[in-house]
Write an enzyme that holds these catalytic residues in place. Structure first.
Site, PDB file in Angstrom:
ATOM      1  N   CYS A 112      43.105  -4.776  49.682  1.00 18.53           N
ATOM      2  CA  CYS A 112      43.951  -5.002  48.535  1.00 18.53           C
ATOM      3  C   CYS A 112      45.590  -4.619  50.030  1.00 18.53           C
ATOM      4  CB  CYS A 112      44.279  -4.401  47.824  1.00 18.53           C
ATOM      5  SG  CYS A 112      41.880  -4.494  46.342  1.00 18.53           S
ATOM      6  N   HIS A 248      50.417  -2.451  45.121  1.00 14.99           N
ATOM      7  CA  HIS A 248      48.467  -3.582  45.234  1.00 14.99           C
ATOM      8  C   HIS A 248      48.564  -3.837  42.932  1.00 14.99           C
ATOM      9  CE1 HIS A 248      45.420  -5.542  45.034  1.00 14.99           C
ATOM     10  NE2 HIS A 248      44.574  -4.770  44.579  1.00 14.99           N
ATOM     11  N   ASN A 278      43.258  -8.224  39.242  1.00  9.30           N
ATOM     12  CA  ASN A 278      43.491  -8.009  39.976  1.00  9.30           C
ATOM     13  C   ASN A 278      43.128  -8.768  41.297  1.00  9.30           C
ATOM     14  OD1 ASN A 278      42.974  -6.716  42.782  1.00  9.30           O
ATOM     15  ND2 ASN A 278      41.415  -4.461  42.138  1.00  9.30           N
TER      16      ASN A 278
HETATM   17  N1  COA Z   1      34.581  -1.700  28.316  1.00  5.77           N
HETATM   18  C1  COA Z   1      34.395  -0.887  27.050  1.00  5.77           C
HETATM   19  N2  COA Z   1      34.503   0.179  27.879  1.00  5.77           N
HETATM   20  C2  COA Z   1      34.305   0.772  28.897  1.00  5.77           C
HETATM   21  C3  COA Z   1      34.656  -0.886  30.039  1.00  5.77           C
HETATM   22  C4  COA Z   1      34.712  -2.047  29.387  1.00  5.77           C
HETATM   23  N3  COA Z   1      35.115  -2.845  30.045  1.00  5.77           N
HETATM   24  N4  COA Z   1      34.727  -0.338  31.305  1.00  5.77           N
HETATM   25  C5  COA Z   1      34.139   1.007  31.346  1.00  5.77           C
HETATM   26  N5  COA Z   1      34.234   1.755  29.561  1.00  5.77           N
HETATM   27  C6  COA Z   1      33.846   2.813  29.408  1.00  5.77           C
HETATM   28  C7  COA Z   1      32.989   3.760  30.718  1.00  5.77           C
HETATM   29  O1  COA Z   1      31.798   2.970  30.537  1.00  5.77           O
HETATM   30  C8  COA Z   1      33.127   5.076  29.607  1.00  5.77           C
HETATM   31  O2  COA Z   1      32.344   5.074  28.627  1.00  5.77           O
HETATM   32  P1  COA Z   1      32.057   6.686  28.435  1.00  5.77           P
HETATM   33  O3  COA Z   1      33.771   7.548  28.606  1.00  5.77           O
HETATM   34  O4  COA Z   1      31.343   7.009  27.273  1.00  5.77           O
HETATM   35  O5  COA Z   1      31.227   7.274  30.088  1.00  5.77           O
HETATM   36  C9  COA Z   1      34.592   4.678  29.459  1.00  5.77           C
HETATM   37  O6  COA Z   1      35.284   3.893  29.330  1.00  5.77           O
HETATM   38  C10 COA Z   1      35.972   5.275  30.336  1.00  5.77           C
HETATM   39  O7  COA Z   1      35.013   5.076  31.937  1.00  5.77           O
HETATM   40  P2  COA Z   1      35.664   5.083  33.152  1.00  5.77           P
HETATM   41  O8  COA Z   1      35.002   4.426  34.124  1.00  5.77           O
HETATM   42  O9  COA Z   1      36.523   6.626  33.630  1.00  5.77           O
HETATM   43  O10 COA Z   1      37.089   3.963  32.689  1.00  5.77           O
HETATM   44  P3  COA Z   1      38.267   4.064  33.687  1.00  5.77           P
HETATM   45  O11 COA Z   1      39.486   4.475  32.588  1.00  5.77           O
HETATM   46  O12 COA Z   1      38.671   4.786  34.545  1.00  5.77           O
HETATM   47  O13 COA Z   1      38.937   3.008  33.511  1.00  5.77           O
HETATM   48  C11 COA Z   1      38.981   1.619  35.457  1.00  5.77           C
HETATM   49  C12 COA Z   1      38.577   1.789  34.417  1.00  5.77           C
HETATM   50  C13 COA Z   1      37.949   0.482  36.907  1.00  5.77           C
HETATM   51  C14 COA Z   1      39.474  -0.312  34.922  1.00  5.77           C
HETATM   52  C15 COA Z   1      40.252   2.142  36.392  1.00  5.77           C
HETATM   53  O14 COA Z   1      38.994   3.085  36.789  1.00  5.77           O
HETATM   54  C16 COA Z   1      40.441   1.543  36.780  1.00  5.77           C
HETATM   55  O15 COA Z   1      41.227   0.772  37.349  1.00  5.77           O
HETATM   56  N6  COA Z   1      40.420   2.373  38.637  1.00  5.77           N
HETATM   57  C17 COA Z   1      41.227   1.249  39.658  1.00  5.77           C
HETATM   58  C18 COA Z   1      40.779   0.006  40.479  1.00  5.77           C
HETATM   59  C19 COA Z   1      41.717  -0.228  41.974  1.00  5.77           C
HETATM   60  O16 COA Z   1      42.871   0.128  41.935  1.00  5.77           O
HETATM   61  N7  COA Z   1      40.477  -0.728  42.885  1.00  5.77           N
HETATM   62  C20 COA Z   1      41.556  -0.566  44.061  1.00  5.77           C
HETATM   63  C21 COA Z   1      42.051  -1.414  44.420  1.00  5.77           C
HETATM   64  S1  COA Z   1      41.211  -3.783  44.513  1.00  5.77           S
END
Ligand code: COA
Length: 323
Positions: A112, A248, A278
Site C-alpha cells: 500500500c 493510505h 482498500n
Molecule cells: N463482520 C462481523 N464481525 C466481524 C467481521 C465482519 N466482517 N470481521 C471481524 N469481526 C469480528 C471479529 O471476529 C471479532 O469478534 P470477537 O470479538 O467475537 O472475537 C470482532 O469483530 C473484532 O475483531 P477485530 O479483528 O478486532 O476487528 P477490528 O475492529 O480490528 O477490525 C479490521 C478489523 C481488519 C477492519 C481492522 O483491524 C483493520 O482495518 N486493520 C488495519 C488494516 C490495514 O491497515 N491494513 C494495512 C494496509 S493494507
C-alpha cells in the site's frame, strides 16, 4: 532539473459491490462493515480484467483529462502486489500497449506504500538527469487474491488504478519525502505461495491475503503519527501548513486516529476507502482524484500523502499541487 507532477488519471472496474454482497458469503452485515471500516462499496475487476488492464484505463483517463501526450515517456513504474503474472512485468505490458517505444519499465513491490515509493523513485530518476518523463502507476486487482473465508479481511478489498506523470522541469513540486520499513512485521500481512515461514512463523501458502488486522492497525497509527511531523519538516512546512492529508485508505478509523493523535483536521483529509474499499497502491491516487473532481483540491494546495502496508513498509511525500 527537478521533478514536477503534471497529470493524474484513475480507473476502477465497472462492477460495484455493496456490503450486503458479503452477507451471503460470511457471517457479517452492512452495519459492522460501515462502523468498523467506513467502507460502503468497492469495485471488482471482471474475470478477464487484470492489473495491466486497469493501468491502461488509468493512462487513458490521464490522457483524456489532461491533454498530454505519452509518446516520449522514458520510464514506466508500476507499483503493485497483484501483478497479472510474475514475469513478464505489468510495466512492460503497459509500455507495449501504450506504444512507449523508448521507455524503461519496472514493477515495484511495496504494497500500500507502492505508489508513494514510485513517486520517490521517479523524482530520483529525474533529479539524476537520466530520465525526463516518468509514468507512475499504483494498480491492484486485490479481489483475485482475497480469502473469501476470512470475514475480517474479505470485506476490505477493492480493485483500481491510478497513474501520474512526472516530468523534468526547472522548478519541481515535490517538497520532501520519507521512507521506512519494519520487516519484523512481515508476518502480520502477507500473501505467499512459496515460503513456509516468515520470521520463524508458519504462514499459509495459498497465495491469498492474510492479515492480523489489529496488529497492522496499531503499527500504522503509531508509525504514521510519528512520521507526519517529520515529513512536514522535510517539506519545509509545519503540519498545519498542509491543505490536504491523504493517508493510505485502509480503514476510516485509521484516518480518524491519525487526525485525533496529531491534531490535523479530519475535514482536510481525502479518502477513497468509503466508495472503493482498500485498493492498496491505488488508494492514494484514487483519493486525490476524487478530491480534485469534487472541487476540493486547487492548484497551489500543499498535500501530504503517506502510504503504509504489507512489509511492513511506509513512504510519503509532501507536494504542491500544480496541475
Ligand atoms: N463482520 C462481523 N464481525 C466481524 C467481521 C465482519 N466482517 N470481521 C471481524 N469481526 C469480528 C471479529 O471476529 C471479532 O469478534 P470477537 O470479538 O467475537 O472475537 C470482532 O469483530 C473484532 O475483531 P477485530 O479483528 O478486532 O476487528 P477490528 O475492529 O480490528 O477490525 C479490521 C478489523 C481488519 C477492519 C481492522 O483491524 C483493520 O482495518 N486493520 C488495519 C488494516 C490495514 O491497515 N491494513 C494495512 C494496509 S493494507
Amino acid at each position: 532539473m527537478q521533478a514536477k507532477i503534471t497529470a493524474l488519471g484513475t480507473y476502477v472496474p465497472e462492477r460495484i459491490i455493496d456490503n450486503h454482497y458479503f452477507e451471503n458469503i460470511v457471517e457479517t452485515n452492512d452495519e459492522w462493515i460501515v462502523s468498523r471500516t467506513g467502507i460502503r462499496t468497492r469495485h471488482f475487476a471482471a474475470e478477464y480484467e487484470y492489473t495491466s488492464h486497469l493501468c491502461l484505463g488509468a493512462a487513458k483517463n490521464l490522457v483524456e483529462e489532461n491533454n498530454v501526450m505519452l509518446d516520449d515517456v522514458d520510464f514506466v513504474i508500476v507499483a503493485t502486489v497483484t501483478p497479472d503474472q510474475t514475469m513478464p512485468s505489468v510495466s512492460t505490458q503497459v509500455q507495449d500497449k501504450l506504444g512507449l517505444r523508448h521507455a524503461g519499465a519496472i514493477d515495484i513491490s511495496a504494497a500500500c506504500a507502492g505508489f508513494s515509493y514510485g513517486l520517490i523513485l521517479a523524482q530520483g530518476l529525474i533529479a539524476a538527469g537520466t530520465h525526463r518523463k516518468v509514468l507512475v502507476f499504483g494498480a491492484e486487482t486485490l479481489t483475485k487474491f482475497t480469502n473469501y473465508e476470512d470475514r475480517s479481511s474479505c470485506i476490505l478489498f477493492g480493485d483500481g488504478a491510478g497513474a501520474m506523470l512526472i516530468e523534468a522541469a526547472p522548478k519541481g513540486n515535490i517538497l520532501g519525502a520519507i521512507t521506512g520499513s519494519s520487516g519484523d512485521g512481515g508476518k502480520e500481512l502477507y500473501m505467499s505461495n512459496m515460503r513456509k515461514q516468515i520470521n520463524g512463523q508458519d504462514i499459509i501458502t495459498d497465495n491469498k491475503i492474510h492479515q492480523n488486522g489489529r496488529a497492522v492497525f496499531k503499527w500504522a497509527v503509531n508509525t504514521i503519527t510519528a512520521q507526519m511531523p517529520i515529513l512536514a519538516e522535510r517539506s519545509g512546512l509545519s503540519l498545519a501548513d498542509f491543505d490536504w492529508f491523504i493517508p493510505h485508505s485502509a480503514n476510516l478509523r485509521i484516518i480518524e486516529a491519525l487526525c485525533t493523535q496529531t491534531g490535523f483536521p479530519l475535514e482536510k483529509t481525502l479518502e477513497s476507502i468509503s466508495i472503493y474499499g482498500n485498493t492498496s497502491s491505488a488508494s492514494i491516487p484514487l483519493a486525490l482524484h476524487r478530491g480534485i473532481r469534487e472541487g476540493k483540491v486547487k492548484k497551489g494546495d500543499k498535500i501530504m500523502l503517506i502510504g503504509f502496508g504489507g512489509g511492513l513498509v511506509y513512504a510519503g511525500i509532501g507536494l504542491e499541487w500544480a496541475v
